[in-house]
Design a protein around this motif. Structure first.
Motif, PDB file in Angstrom:
ATOM      1  N   THR A   1     -47.922  34.584  24.034  1.00  0.00           N
ATOM      2  CA  THR A   1     -49.112  34.086  24.707  1.00  0.00           C
ATOM      3  C   THR A   1     -49.898  33.163  23.770  1.00  0.00           C
ATOM      4  OG1 THR A   1     -49.267  36.104  26.005  1.00  0.00           O
ATOM      5  CG2 THR A   1     -51.232  34.718  25.890  1.00  0.00           C
ATOM      6  N   PRO A   2     -50.243  31.944  24.234  1.00  0.00           N
ATOM      7  CA  PRO A   2     -51.019  31.052  23.378  1.00  0.00           C
ATOM      8  C   PRO A   2     -52.439  31.567  23.211  1.00  0.00           C
ATOM      9  CG  PRO A   2     -50.846  30.139  25.572  1.00  0.00           C
ATOM     10  CD  PRO A   2     -49.974  31.366  25.549  1.00  0.00           C
TER      11      PRO A   2
ATOM     12  N   THR B   1     -43.406  27.627  29.644  1.00  0.00           N
ATOM     13  CA  THR B   1     -44.447  28.191  28.785  1.00  0.00           C
ATOM     14  C   THR B   1     -43.912  29.329  27.927  1.00  0.00           C
ATOM     15  OG1 THR B   1     -45.147  29.578  30.643  1.00  0.00           O
ATOM     16  CG2 THR B   1     -46.361  27.526  30.275  1.00  0.00           C
TER      17      THR B   1
ATOM     18  N   ALA C   1     -49.368  26.110  28.364  1.00  0.00           N
ATOM     19  CA  ALA C   1     -50.226  26.915  29.246  1.00  0.00           C
ATOM     20  C   ALA C   1     -51.706  26.648  28.996  1.00  0.00           C
ATOM     21  CB  ALA C   1     -49.935  28.399  29.054  1.00  0.00           C
ATOM     22  N   LEU C   2     -52.037  25.744  28.084  1.00  0.00           N
ATOM     23  CA  LEU C   2     -53.430  25.489  27.734  1.00  0.00           C
ATOM     24  C   LEU C   2     -54.044  24.420  28.630  1.00  0.00           C
ATOM     25  CD1 LEU C   2     -53.160  25.449  23.834  1.00  0.00           C
ATOM     26  CD2 LEU C   2     -53.947  27.326  25.284  1.00  0.00           C
TER      27      LEU C   2
ATOM     28  N   VAL D   1     -56.421  29.500  28.150  1.00  0.00           N
ATOM     29  CA  VAL D   1     -55.108  29.784  28.716  1.00  0.00           C
ATOM     30  C   VAL D   1     -55.193  29.788  30.231  1.00  0.00           C
ATOM     31  CG1 VAL D   1     -53.208  31.424  28.791  1.00  0.00           C
ATOM     32  CG2 VAL D   1     -54.542  31.158  26.692  1.00  0.00           C
TER      33      VAL D   1
END
Length: 425
Positions: A2-3, A53, A60-61, A74
């Protein structure tokens, strides 16, 4: 993976600000990948895109807020109807399809990128066009995205990342190199193109064997980037819209230097420092043009501008980085943008279908009529031109490029003490 939500860097905020004022400019950049065979079904292609992603969390940003409070946040989930699109091209209409797709705005409120499947332009051929706002991805990052989603791996082997310097160290470097960095904005560009760009663009491209450019570089003790700039200089000499016909003035060219490798950072993002190099369009001898450019790029590399610019982009306030970006792209500083992006070193494929080619699709800074971009893949090197459609003769650039490369390839070798590693890549 996850970013993480984070503030925009000065460079990222600068690109958003530059694209929106005082008049909007299209800051989408793209990469066109070419395939042969039967194109994938629409649903399959969209599922493939929405899985990106996982390989590239940065996709995903989405930007949120404004001013100093701007952040990447996000996005909960990609909309396959927004990020996976299809363009049905007319027979023989690949270039027209590319122009139309790159002219469309990115969907608001979503991660600023899209993937388009282009089909119908030729029997047994299809293409994938990935485009993004320059604040999210730069040219090197687009290559990283292609390698991760088509090769399921990074473009480079994993490297040991160097320890990041603190802001205090960066500010010291900026202070030491400030005067020299400021002087690079002089002399003022004298207006290489009488035509002022309208902001629109169309694309032309052609490919030549990579071995040809490497052969010229090896024989003359320079780099592929030097050969790229020398061939571009020849193109502009032969093109009837450049300044040398009005006097011995240089064409000031902005050459981006990729910082991802310098910082040991493989995560796709906008991370460049821009150098200024004079193209000697008034020099009639192609050998002297090549030697002059090789010398100029070597001086730029040794000057410390890359290190100073990198430190400044990390440590200076966002508003100051944005102001420097506007200054860097202004018409009194440069005449055109010329970017050479290192391509993939491994074969890429979509579900077993090999990719046959890659085309760079760059942006044109505000008020400029032309940009040139180079990327290599497999045994080919592709040059792409972004040209204002109001400018006549843009379709001749590819023919002139091929002739320029052939001229450089036929040059006799001269003795030089300069080593290739002294120049920019």
């Amino acid at each position: 993976m996850t970013p993480q939500a984070r503030p925009l860097t000065g460079l990222e905020a600068g690109f958003f600000a530059y694209g929106s004022r005082p008049t909007p400019v299209n800051l989408q950049i793209g990469g066109l990948t070419l395939f042969t065979g039967t194109p994938p079904p629409l649903d399959e292609g969209r599922r493939f895109v929405t899985s990106w992603t996982d390989a590239v969390p940065a996709l995903a940003l989405v930007p949120h807020g404004g001013g100093r409070r701007s952040r990447w946040v996000v996005h909960p989930a990609l909309d396959p109807d927004l990020h996976g699109r299809v363009w049905e091209a007319e027979p023989g209409g690949l270039r027209a399809a590319v122009d139309a797709v790159m002219a469309q705005e990115l969907p608001p409120g979503a991660p600023p990128w899209q993937c388009w499947l282009i089909q119908g332009y030729a029997e047994g051929e299809w293409a994938v066009l990935v485009k993004a706002h320059h604040a999210l991805l730069d040219g090197a990052s687009l290559i990283q995205v292609a390698c991760r989603v088509l090769g399921r791996a990074s473009a480079e082997e994993p490297r040991r990342r160097p320890r990041r310097r603190g802001r205090g160290t960066d500010l010291v470097r900026v202070a030491r190199g400030l005067l020299r960095y400021a002087l690079r904005f002089l002399p003022v560009a004298t207006g290489a193109f009488a035509f002022e760009g309208s902001g629109a663009r169309r694309f032309e491209w052609t490919a030549v064997p990579l071995a040809t450019l490497r052969g010229v570089a090896d024989r003359h003790g320079c780099t592929v980037n030097d050969v790229f700039l020398a061939a571009l200089t020849t193109v502009l000499r032969e093109w009837p819209h450049t300044p040398w016909r009005r006097g011995p003035r240089p064409v000031w060219t902005l050459v981006p230097a990729d910082l991802h490798e310098r910082d040991g950072d493989d995560e796709p993002s906008a991370k460049v420092v821009n150098l200024r190099v004079a193209l000697p369009c008034d020099e009639p001898d192609p050998r002297r043009r090549l030697r002059a450019l090789a010398r100029a790029t070597a001086i730029s590399k040794r000057s410390g501008h890359v290190a100073t610019g990198a430190a400044g982009s990390r440590a200076l306030p966002v508003w100051l980085v944005s102001a420097l970006l506007r200054l860097t792209f202004s018409r009194w500083h440069i005449d055109l943008l010329a970017s050479n992006v290192r391509g993939s070193r491994r074969a890429l494929a979509y579900e077993g279908t090999p990719m046959t080619g890659m085309v760079p699709l760059g942006f044109i800074p505000r008020g400029h009529p032309l940009g040139a971009f180079l990327v290599s893949y497999a045994d080919q090197t592709c040059v792409g031109f972004a040209v204002d459609p109001a400018l006549p003769g843009g379709d001749a650039l590819c023919r002139l490029w091929e002739q320029a490369v052939d001229e450089l390839d036929r040059l006799e070798v001269v003795e030089t003490s300069r080593e290739p590693e002294d120049a920019l890549d």
